[in-house]
Design a protein around this motif. Structure first.
Motif, mmCIF file in Angstrom:
data_model
loop_
_atom_site.group_PDB
_atom_site.id
_atom_site.type_symbol
_atom_site.label_atom_id
_atom_site.label_comp_id
_atom_site.label_asym_id
_atom_site.label_seq_id
_atom_site.Cartn_x
_atom_site.Cartn_y
_atom_site.Cartn_z
ATOM 1 N N UNK A 161 0.817 -1.214 0.000
ATOM 2 C CA UNK A 161 0.000 0.000 0.000
ATOM 3 C C UNK A 161 0.851 1.264 0.000
ATOM 4 N N UNK A 162 1.928 1.270 0.783
ATOM 5 C CA UNK A 162 2.683 2.513 0.972
ATOM 6 C C UNK A 162 3.811 2.739 -0.033
ATOM 7 N N UNK B 12 -9.146 5.464 0.910
ATOM 8 C CA UNK B 12 -8.136 6.138 1.729
ATOM 9 C C UNK B 12 -8.381 7.644 1.755
ATOM 10 N N UNK B 13 -8.757 8.219 0.623
ATOM 11 C CA UNK B 13 -9.052 9.659 0.601
ATOM 12 C C UNK B 13 -10.273 9.977 1.467
ATOM 13 N N UNK C 199 -5.080 8.710 5.044
ATOM 14 C CA UNK C 199 -5.914 7.534 4.818
ATOM 15 C C UNK C 199 -5.111 6.319 4.398
ATOM 16 N N UNK C 200 -4.098 6.511 3.536
ATOM 17 C CA UNK C 200 -3.277 5.384 3.098
ATOM 18 C C UNK C 200 -2.492 4.786 4.256
ATOM 19 N N UNK D 236 -3.114 1.084 5.601
ATOM 20 C CA UNK D 236 -1.977 0.161 5.555
ATOM 21 C C UNK D 236 -1.729 -0.467 6.917
ATOM 22 N N UNK D 237 -1.748 0.338 7.958
ATOM 23 C CA UNK D 237 -1.516 -0.191 9.309
ATOM 24 C C UNK D 237 -2.661 -1.114 9.724
#
Length: 145
Positions: free
Chosen positions: A25-26, A68-69, A107-108, A112-113
């Motif tokens: 994701x990151x 995420x946004x 959001x990302x 991700x976490x």
């Protein structure tokens, strides 16, 4: 090199899954090499980390970024709406730097976490279920013999 980097063990696989989720994701490009390099100090399973990076692909990335946004906008209190910039580049850049970018990044990171934690515990539970199923099958074969 540590053996758990390539062998599937009950500790290394969940670490690899969580690491693959994070890097998938990151890290925008080079996700598999990044997960392999990060797996070394964490003693995470490299194949599991590399395979889990495929969570993000051309079909899943747009919905993931939209979610995420939305999540980042909610967390930061940014108004989500259909902003129309009518060709004004400075207004678009201002929105990107002050509203859109921070909301997307927040959001990302949050997704991700959260997905890494879910992947870690989910793969640990799946591992435990698989071992219990294998043990039950072995015991039933012994009892039948």
């Amino acid at each position: 090199m540590h053996a758990s980097l390539w062998r599937f063990t009950r500790r290394s696989v969940p670490r690899g899954v969580a690491l693959g989720m994070l890097t998938g994701i990151l890290v925008p490009m080079g996700q598999i090499p990044a997960s392999a390099v990060l797996a070394l100090p964490l003693r995470a399973n490299i194949p599991a980390a590399a395979a889990t990076t495929f969570l993000t692909n051309p079909f899943t990335t747009p919905p993931l970024w939209i979610a995420a946004y939305g999540l980042g906008s909610w967390m930061l209190g940014v108004r989500v709406g259909g902003e129309v910039f009518e060709g004004n580049a400075s207004a678009w850049l201002d929105w990107l730097l002050h509203n859109g970018g921070p909301a997307l990044l927040t959001g990302l990171v949050t997704l991700a976490v959260a997905l890494a934690i879910l992947g870690y515990f989910g793969s640990g539970l799946a591992w435990r279920w698989w071992i219990l199923r294998k043990r039950r099958r072995r015991l039933s074969l012994r009892a039948a013999a």
